[in-house]
Structure formats: structure tokens, C-alpha cells
Design an enzyme around this catalytic site. Structure first.
Site, PDB file in Angstrom:
ATOM      1  N   SER A   1     135.169  47.998 213.779  1.00 33.69           N
ATOM      2  CA  SER A   1     133.985  48.406 214.111  1.00 33.69           C
ATOM      3  C   SER A   1     133.190  48.484 212.685  1.00 33.69           C
ATOM      4  CB  SER A   1     133.742  49.882 214.735  1.00 33.69           C
ATOM      5  OG  SER A   1     132.517  50.163 214.768  1.00 33.69           O
TER       6      SER A   1
ATOM      7  N   GLU B   1     130.824  50.577 212.421  1.00 40.75           N
ATOM      8  CA  GLU B   1     130.705  51.771 212.141  1.00 40.75           C
ATOM      9  C   GLU B   1     131.705  52.328 210.914  1.00 40.75           C
ATOM     10  OE1 GLU B   1     128.481  53.998 213.356  1.00 40.75           O
ATOM     11  OE2 GLU B   1     127.411  52.321 214.460  1.00 40.75           O
TER      12      GLU B   1
ATOM     13  N   TYR C   1     134.085  58.852 215.304  1.00 42.27           N
ATOM     14  CA  TYR C   1     134.602  57.578 215.812  1.00 42.27           C
ATOM     15  C   TYR C   1     134.779  56.628 214.730  1.00 42.27           C
ATOM     16  CZ  TYR C   1     133.626  52.893 217.824  1.00 42.27           C
ATOM     17  OH  TYR C   1     133.684  51.706 218.061  1.00 42.27           O
TER      18      TYR C   1
HETATM   19  P1  NAP Z   1     133.976  50.268 226.602  1.00 42.31           P
HETATM   20  O1  NAP Z   1     133.267  49.286 227.304  1.00 42.31           O
HETATM   21  O2  NAP Z   1     133.823  51.673 226.440  1.00 42.31           O
HETATM   22  O3  NAP Z   1     135.525  50.239 227.084  1.00 42.31           O
HETATM   23  C1  NAP Z   1     136.394  50.960 226.495  1.00 42.31           C
HETATM   24  C2  NAP Z   1     137.709  50.711 227.324  1.00 42.31           C
HETATM   25  O4  NAP Z   1     139.000  51.589 226.750  1.00 42.31           O
HETATM   26  C3  NAP Z   1     137.674  50.890 228.737  1.00 42.31           C
HETATM   27  O5  NAP Z   1     138.333  49.869 229.571  1.00 42.31           O
HETATM   28  C4  NAP Z   1     138.290  52.386 228.946  1.00 42.31           C
HETATM   29  O6  NAP Z   1     138.933  52.343 230.110  1.00 42.31           O
HETATM   30  C5  NAP Z   1     139.474  52.087 227.726  1.00 42.31           C
HETATM   31  N1  NAP Z   1     139.978  53.515 227.524  1.00 42.31           N
HETATM   32  C6  NAP Z   1     139.611  54.502 226.824  1.00 42.31           C
HETATM   33  N2  NAP Z   1     140.461  55.492 226.699  1.00 42.31           N
HETATM   34  C7  NAP Z   1     141.590  55.006 227.207  1.00 42.31           C
HETATM   35  C8  NAP Z   1     143.053  55.591 227.169  1.00 42.31           C
HETATM   36  N3  NAP Z   1     143.322  56.713 226.819  1.00 42.31           N
HETATM   37  N4  NAP Z   1     144.171  54.474 227.398  1.00 42.31           N
HETATM   38  C9  NAP Z   1     143.853  53.250 227.892  1.00 42.31           C
HETATM   39  N5  NAP Z   1     142.517  52.635 227.764  1.00 42.31           N
HETATM   40  C10 NAP Z   1     141.552  53.700 227.539  1.00 42.31           C
HETATM   41  O7  NAP Z   1     134.020  49.412 225.136  1.00 42.31           O
HETATM   42  P2  NAP Z   1     133.608  47.961 224.681  1.00 42.31           P
HETATM   43  O8  NAP Z   1     132.237  48.035 224.205  1.00 42.31           O
HETATM   44  O9  NAP Z   1     134.187  47.217 225.441  1.00 42.31           O
HETATM   45  O10 NAP Z   1     134.377  48.013 223.126  1.00 42.31           O
HETATM   46  C11 NAP Z   1     135.800  47.279 223.216  1.00 42.31           C
HETATM   47  C12 NAP Z   1     136.464  47.674 221.797  1.00 42.31           C
HETATM   48  O11 NAP Z   1     135.627  47.188 220.730  1.00 42.31           O
HETATM   49  C13 NAP Z   1     136.529  48.948 221.498  1.00 42.31           C
HETATM   50  O12 NAP Z   1     137.518  49.429 220.706  1.00 42.31           O
HETATM   51  C14 NAP Z   1     135.445  49.432 220.659  1.00 42.31           C
HETATM   52  O13 NAP Z   1     135.400  50.476 219.760  1.00 42.31           O
HETATM   53  C15 NAP Z   1     135.309  48.197 219.885  1.00 42.31           C
HETATM   54  N6  NAP Z   1     134.043  47.737 219.548  1.00 42.31           N
HETATM   55  C16 NAP Z   1     132.965  47.480 220.239  1.00 42.31           C
HETATM   56  C17 NAP Z   1     131.671  47.200 219.532  1.00 42.31           C
HETATM   57  C18 NAP Z   1     130.599  47.150 220.761  1.00 42.31           C
HETATM   58  O14 NAP Z   1     129.350  46.972 220.017  1.00 42.31           O
HETATM   59  N7  NAP Z   1     130.564  47.098 221.820  1.00 42.31           N
HETATM   60  C19 NAP Z   1     131.409  47.086 218.386  1.00 42.31           C
HETATM   61  C20 NAP Z   1     132.494  47.247 217.555  1.00 42.31           C
HETATM   62  C21 NAP Z   1     133.878  47.468 217.982  1.00 42.31           C
HETATM   63  P3  NAP Z   1     138.636  53.512 231.241  1.00 42.31           P
HETATM   64  O15 NAP Z   1     137.748  52.437 232.290  1.00 42.31           O
HETATM   65  O16 NAP Z   1     139.727  54.069 231.857  1.00 42.31           O
HETATM   66  O17 NAP Z   1     137.667  54.394 230.777  1.00 42.31           O
END
Ligand code: NAP
Length: 312
Positions: free
Chosen positions: A122, A124, A146
Site C-alpha cells: 500500500s 500508506e 495499518y
Molecule cells: P476490502 O474490500 O476491505 O477487502 C478486504 C478483504 O480481506 C475482505 O475479503 C475480507 O473478508 C478479507 N479479510 C479480512 N480479514 C480477514 C481474515 N482474518 N482472514 C481472511 N480474510 C480476511 O479491501 P480491498 O480494497 O479489496 O483491498 C484489497 C487489498 O489491497 C488489501 O490487502 C488492502 O490493504 C490492499 N490495498 C488496497 C488499496 C485500495 O485503495 N483499495 C490500496 C492499497 C492496498 P470479509 O468479507 O470476511 O471481511
């Protein structure tokens, strides 16, 4: 090709699963909880998707998922992702978002070190950025639990590549959005509020720091890049960004403008919502991804906001 996606029910996991399935991959998703409310939703998006129960907190469940899925690539998208909550639950944040990546890498080492790994790192991690724009060589200075957890996961990815020769790569992604973004995130808060205010269902919107600037991209563009990273001969790290930063105030102005509204009549900034340590600006330099992977984002700020207001 076979993929195991952690975070399958998230914004990114759902787009990546759709894209990989459309490209002929067999796609497996690690899903947590006995009755995950998003199970039916993600299964309906990708009928061929095979869901395997497991949790990033549980080493043995990850290992079993690898044995069952026999993936060529694991895309580790699972995490707790909301920066704001990371101050309230820093230990859980670190367990899931930081140690979760380590658990997946340990499982790969135990089951088959030939499995490739892509970590969702990220912007961040750059936090109080030492230079602007930020690229792969910019020093990290995370400013939230985070960011710290993400940085651990990033370094452990690099470390398992260097220590064990695992094909482990990281996509250092700047913010990326879509109508599937969680409702707690500012882009969704604003675009949803615009639709509700225009319909007379809401009067005002309370936000935190309006001056914070971010480099906002389109989630499907970023997911399109992850298989390209996994497919490189050598594992490596790539910044994914649009190269444009806009403030939260600019986002409000543009989004409310789409509905013919003046954002200043509706948006209130509440200092109690400011974060203990803020990140004033993040702006990415994705020249390496462009040069090596031939990756380009297709949607820019205006298009993304328009798309999200339309979908709200
Ligand atoms: P998101 O919509 O919040 O999805 C997070 C996922 O992680 C959900 O499927 C959630 O499942 C799962 N999760 C949470 N706790 C878990 C656990 N204990 N065991 C297994 N799965 C778990 O996030 P996103 O925006 O798709 O982001 C995807 C990845 O990219 C993340 O790692 C995030 O940090 C990274 N990222 C995102 C951005 C952005 O702007 N979106 C930028 C940089 C990096 P549940 O349905 O069970 O809650």
C-alpha cells in the site's frame, strides 16, 4: 493456471476473480466465517469460483487451502483495510494485515515453494513521504498501525524472496476505488451522500480532513496488473498509481457538481474525525510498471468519480 485469492469478498478480490475466470484461470477464494454475508454475492459474480473456508489468523487453514487449491499463484489481498480503525484495533490489524502475509508465505514454504505470491502492498507505507512522487525506491515512513502492518507484510514478502527464493512480488498500490469500495471509505461516503442529498434523503455530510490529497485510481485497472506481476520471470515490486493527486475537497466539489449541487452547502469538516497522525499527500510514480509490464490505468479521477456517483 490456478489462483488462490485471499480477500475474495473484498473490492479487489471480486474484480480479480472475475478477470482471472474470464481469462480461463481456475479461481479459488479463501473465505472466512461460517456465514459470510458476501458468499452468495461473490459466488454470483463468478459462478466457477471455488470458495475454501479459512482465515488469515489461522495458519493451518491457510495451509489446507493451499493443499486443496494447488494454486500456481496466491494473490494475498486479504487484510483489514480501513486506516481509521487501525488506531482502535492495532493488535488485530497487525495480526491480520501484517502477520497474515507471513502465514501465507510460511504455508507456501511448507506446501510448495514453487507457488508464486503477490502481496497487496500500500501507498500508506510511504506515509510522511520523504519525496514526491513516490516510487519503488522511496523510503517508507508509515503513519498508522495499518501502514506499519502493511510495511511488515511488504518486507516479509521481499525477505521470503531473498531468503528462500520464493517468487514473491509486491504491488505497491495507491488508493483505488469503485462502486464496490467499502462504505467507510471517503470516496464511497461522498459519492453515496451526493446521491442521497440529490434525492432529498440526506442533508449534510460530515468528513474529516478535507485537505488530504490522494492518488485515486480505478480498482479493475489495478487488478488487471496483478497477474502481469505474477507472470514476470523474476519477482519484483511495482508501484501502481495514476500520477495525479486530488484533495478530498476537490473530490467533493467534483462529485456534488455532477448532481448540480454546491458541496459547500452540504459538507462539514469535523476535527474530531482527524486521524492521530495524518498523511497529507500521496502521489505515485508508476513509470516502472509502465516500462516493464506495459501497464497503464484506463480511468482517471473525473471518470472514476462520475462512475461512482452514477452507481450510488
Ligand atoms: P476490502 O474490500 O476491505 O477487502 C478486504 C478483504 O480481506 C475482505 O475479503 C475480507 O473478508 C478479507 N479479510 C479480512 N480479514 C480477514 C481474515 N482474518 N482472514 C481472511 N480474510 C480476511 O479491501 P480491498 O480494497 O479489496 O483491498 C484489497 C487489498 O489491497 C488489501 O490487502 C488492502 O490493504 C490492499 N490495498 C488496497 C488499496 C485500495 O485503495 N483499495 C490500496 C492499497 C492496498 P470479509 O468479507 O470476511 O471481511
Amino acid at each position: 493456471m490456478r489462483a488462490l485469492i485471499t480477500g475474495i469478498t473484498g473490492q479487489d478480490g471480486s474484480y480479480l476473480a472475475e478477470q482471472l475466470a474470464a481469462d480461463g484461470w481456475s479461481v479459488f477464494g479463501l473465505i472466512r466465517g461460517q456465514h459470510n454475508p458476501k458468499r452468495a454475492w461473490v459466488q454470483s459474480l463468478v459462478p466457477s469460483l471455488v470458495l475454501i473456508e479459512g482465515d488469515l489468523l489461522d495458519q493451518s487453514s491457510i495451509q489446507r487451502a493451499l493443499v486443496a487449491a494447488e494454486p500456481d499463484v496466491v494473490f494475498n489481498l486479504g487484510a483489514l483495510t480501513f486506516v481509521g480503525m487501525s488506531w482502535d484495533q492495532p493488535t488485530l490489524m497487525t495480526e491480520v494485515t501484517g502477520l497474515g502475509a507471513l502465514r501465507v508465505l510460511e504455508a507456501i514454504r511448507a506446501v510448495s515453494p514453487r507457488i508464486r505470491f503477490v502481496q497487496a502492498s500500500s501507498s500508506e507505507q510511504f506515509g510522511a513521504a520523504r519525496e514526491t512522487p513516490q516510487c519503488e525506491t522511496t523510503p517508507f515512513w508509515p503513519r498508522s498501525p495499518y501502514g506499519v502492518a502493511k510495511l511488515f507484510a511488504h518486507h516479509v514478502t521481499v525477505n521470503y524472496r531473498e531468503s528462500y527464493g520464493i517468487h514473491a512480488s509486491a504491488a505497491i498500490m495507491f488508493n483505488h476505488e469503485s462502486p464496490r469500495r467499502g462504505e467507510e471509505f471517503v470516496t464511497r461516503k461522498i459519492t453515496t451522500a451526493v446521491a442521497r442529498i440529490a434525492a432529498g434523503a440526506q442533508e449534510s455530510l460530515v468528513l474529516g480532513n478535507l485537505a488530504a490529497k490522494r492518488d485515486w485510481g480505478w480498482a479493475p485497472d489495478y487488478m488487471r496488473c496483478l497477474p502481469l506481476i505474477a507472470g514476470q520471470d523474476e519477482p519484483d515490486d511495482f508501484v501502481l498509481a495514476t500520477g495525479e493527486a486530488h484533495s478530498v475537497a476537490e473530490l467533493c466539489e467534483f462529485a456534488f457538481g455532477i448532481a448540480g449541487l454546491d458541496w459547500r452547502d452540504h459538507v462539514v469538516s469535523d476535527t474530531s474525525l482527524f486521524r492521530p497522525a495524518d498523511v497529507p499527500e500521496l502521489l505515485g510514480d508508476a513509470r516502472k510498471a509502465r516500462a516493464v509490464l506495459g501497464w497503464e490505468p484506463t480511468l482517471r479521477f473525473d471518470d472514476i468519480v462520475r462512475e461512482m456517483v452514477r452507481a450510488a
